[in-house]
Design an enzyme around this catalytic site. Structure first.
Site, PDB file in Angstrom:
ATOM      1  N   ASP A  56      25.998 -13.745 -13.644  1.00 52.23           N
ATOM      2  CA  ASP A  56      26.154 -13.537 -12.205  1.00 52.23           C
ATOM      3  C   ASP A  56      26.619 -14.857 -11.605  1.00 52.23           C
ATOM      4  O   ASP A  56      25.825 -15.775 -11.502  1.00 52.23           O
ATOM      5  CB  ASP A  56      24.810 -13.094 -11.610  1.00 52.23           C
ATOM      6  CG  ASP A  56      24.790 -13.131 -10.092  1.00 52.23           C
ATOM      7  OD1 ASP A  56      25.858 -13.151  -9.484  1.00 52.23           O
ATOM      8  OD2 ASP A  56      23.674 -13.155  -9.521  1.00 52.23           O
ATOM      9  N   ASP A  58      31.194  -8.423  -8.235  1.00 46.62           N
ATOM     10  CA  ASP A  58      29.898  -9.061  -8.487  1.00 46.62           C
ATOM     11  C   ASP A  58      29.029  -8.099  -9.302  1.00 46.62           C
ATOM     12  O   ASP A  58      29.345  -6.916  -9.434  1.00 46.62           O
ATOM     13  CB  ASP A  58      29.234  -9.448  -7.156  1.00 46.62           C
ATOM     14  CG  ASP A  58      28.316 -10.661  -7.292  1.00 46.62           C
ATOM     15  OD1 ASP A  58      27.867 -10.943  -8.423  1.00 46.62           O
ATOM     16  OD2 ASP A  58      28.029 -11.316  -6.268  1.00 46.62           O
ATOM     17  N   GLU A  60      27.818 -18.227  -2.621  1.00 51.78           N
ATOM     18  CA  GLU A  60      27.315 -16.855  -2.494  1.00 51.78           C
ATOM     19  C   GLU A  60      25.805 -16.781  -2.590  1.00 51.78           C
ATOM     20  O   GLU A  60      25.157 -16.057  -1.841  1.00 51.78           O
ATOM     21  CB  GLU A  60      27.942 -15.966  -3.570  1.00 51.78           C
ATOM     22  CG  GLU A  60      27.733 -14.465  -3.329  1.00 51.78           C
ATOM     23  CD  GLU A  60      26.400 -13.927  -3.839  1.00 51.78           C
ATOM     24  OE1 GLU A  60      26.022 -12.806  -3.439  1.00 51.78           O
ATOM     25  OE2 GLU A  60      25.721 -14.604  -4.638  1.00 51.78           O
ATOM     26  N   HIS A  86      32.142 -15.226  -7.318  1.00 52.95           N
ATOM     27  CA  HIS A  86      31.569 -16.542  -7.003  1.00 52.95           C
ATOM     28  C   HIS A  86      31.197 -17.331  -8.251  1.00 52.95           C
ATOM     29  O   HIS A  86      30.759 -16.761  -9.254  1.00 52.95           O
ATOM     30  CB  HIS A  86      30.385 -16.421  -6.039  1.00 52.95           C
ATOM     31  CG  HIS A  86      29.164 -15.735  -6.589  1.00 52.95           C
ATOM     32  ND1 HIS A  86      28.154 -16.436  -7.209  1.00 52.95           N
ATOM     33  CD2 HIS A  86      28.768 -14.438  -6.582  1.00 52.95           C
ATOM     34  CE1 HIS A  86      27.201 -15.586  -7.560  1.00 52.95           C
ATOM     35  NE2 HIS A  86      27.540 -14.369  -7.207  1.00 52.95           N
ATOM     36  N   HIS A 140      19.375 -13.019 -12.502  1.00 51.83           N
ATOM     37  CA  HIS A 140      18.733 -14.248 -12.010  1.00 51.83           C
ATOM     38  C   HIS A 140      17.645 -14.724 -12.975  1.00 51.83           C
ATOM     39  O   HIS A 140      16.709 -15.413 -12.578  1.00 51.83           O
ATOM     40  CB  HIS A 140      18.177 -14.071 -10.588  1.00 51.83           C
ATOM     41  CG  HIS A 140      19.273 -14.074  -9.558  1.00 51.83           C
ATOM     42  ND1 HIS A 140      19.034 -14.226  -8.201  1.00 51.83           N
ATOM     43  CD2 HIS A 140      20.614 -13.976  -9.676  1.00 51.83           C
ATOM     44  CE1 HIS A 140      20.183 -14.201  -7.541  1.00 51.83           C
ATOM     45  NE2 HIS A 140      21.158 -14.039  -8.419  1.00 51.83           N
TER      46      HIS A 140
HETATM   47 ZN   LIG Z   1      26.272 -12.693  -7.666  1.00 45.13          ZN
END
Ligand SMILES: [Zn+2]
Length: 350
Positions: free
Chosen positions: A186, A241, A220, A69, A321
């Site tokens: 990510d 991922d 995603e 993604h 994140h």
């Molecule tokens: Zn991801």
């Protein structure tokens, strides 16, 4: 060459520098479309904005699908404060402290890119007594705009309005020691690896045993990226991922992480074993792991009712994140497993 470190890192640098919070992915999908077009690879675009490229294989009846993604965390202008600062509404799952102090861009409806900084309202230690005890939440985190704005009207006058997207600076850095530090690894690291693999397949005329779809998704982080537009012939569906790193985790920044289970439950046993078998066969450094707070585009597809065998693997990403980091060793191991997988026979029933 299965893993070209320089061109992979260059492509990753380009990808993370194109702002693409979920819901605002037109520019990055145009970039990916142009990349595929230059390789001479046909693709289709879904109504939701994803791109699916198909590479025909020797077996045209049992297909594979791999996804990564391009959408990332981000924010939207929630409120224009009387002070001329902005309140934010989050896009995707992160903690406010993960963006405190970050430079950002506000994307206005008329196409301007206005710069700012995400700050705790009570940041100034010369004025506020105990900024360390203040909860980082939507009421205390705000955007200081780099324009002469001291009222809500000033902000509106320069074109900012509620609903404008806000992207966070990636601060990409590739160190001499092989680490890659950046936001949005990510899942742009996996996107770069999928695109690089398509380039390798195309330029070397590599014949795949099964027709294989490459699905670059763009929703995603909000839970519904790869849960539609899956061709009927798809038997195996792999999400490429990030592997989750932390206390008690098996994954690291130097190997490919294969996920046995996440919050959505166990991944398909035989397909996961097939990946482990390939890693062993080709001497690829891997770690099997369980991700405690995690779901993926392939688990979203399973939930949506698709009857596919599903598995997940990818590079290990530290501080996900937030201030993410990985190492080229992990990208290399992931590229090796990707290649071993798409060129393997579909024997996951063994
Ligand atoms: Zn991801």
């Amino acid at each position: 060459m299965i893993f070209d470190e320089k061109s992979t890192v260059d492509l990753l640098r380009q990808l993370v520098n194109i702002p693409s919070p979920s819901g605002y992915t037109n520019q990055i999908m145009e970039f990916i479309g142009a990349y595929l077009h230059n390789l001479g690879i046909a693709y289709k675009k879904t109504h939701k904005g994803a791109i699916i490229a198909k590479v025909d294989g020797q077996n045209g009846s049992a297909h594979r699908l791999l996804t990564a993604h391009t959408d990332t965390l981000g924010a939207m202008v929630k409120e224009i404060k009387a002070s001329g600062r902005l309140k934010l509404s989050m896009i995707g799952g992160f903690k406010w402290n993960a963006v405190e102090g970050e430079y950002c861009t506000i994307h206005t409806a008329d196409g301007q890119k206005i710069r700012g900084t995400i700050l705790l309202h009570e940041t100034t230690v010369h004025v506020y007594n105990q900024p360390d005890t203040i909860k980082r939440d939507e009421n205390h985190i705000e955007v200081r705009i780099d324009e002469k704005c001291s009222s809500a009207q000033d902000v509106r006058n320069i074109g900012i309005e509620v609903g404008d997207f806000v992207s966070f600076d990636p601060r990409f850095e590739a160190t001499d020691s092989g680490f890659i530090k950046s936001r949005h690894l990510d899942d742009k690291a996996s996107t770069a690896l999928l695109l690089q693999m398509l380039k390798t397949i195309k330029e070397n005329n590599i014949a795949l045993p099964n027709t294989t779809h490459f699905y670059i998704s763009n929703n995603e982080e909000i839970g519904y990226g790869g849960n539609s537009n899956i061709p009927e012939e798809v038997v195996e569906y792999i999400a490429v991922d990030m592997g989750a790193i932390g206390d008690g985790q098996n994954s690291d920044e130097f190997t490919v992480s294969i996920c046995a289970k996440d919050s959505s439950g166990p991944y398909h046993y035989n397909l996961t074993r097939h990946l482990v078998k390939l890693a062993k066969q080709y001497g690829i450094d891997y770690k099997l792991d369980i991700y405690p707070n995690y779901s993926s585009d392939v688990s979203a597809a399973i939930r949506a009712g698709f009857d596919v065998k599903h598995a997940l693997f990818g590079p290990g990403i530290e501080a996900s994140h937030a201030y993410e980091r990985t190492h080229v060793d992990s990208l290399n191991a992931t590229a090796q497993l990707l290649y071993a997988y798409v060129t393997s026979s579909m024997d996951s029933e063994e």
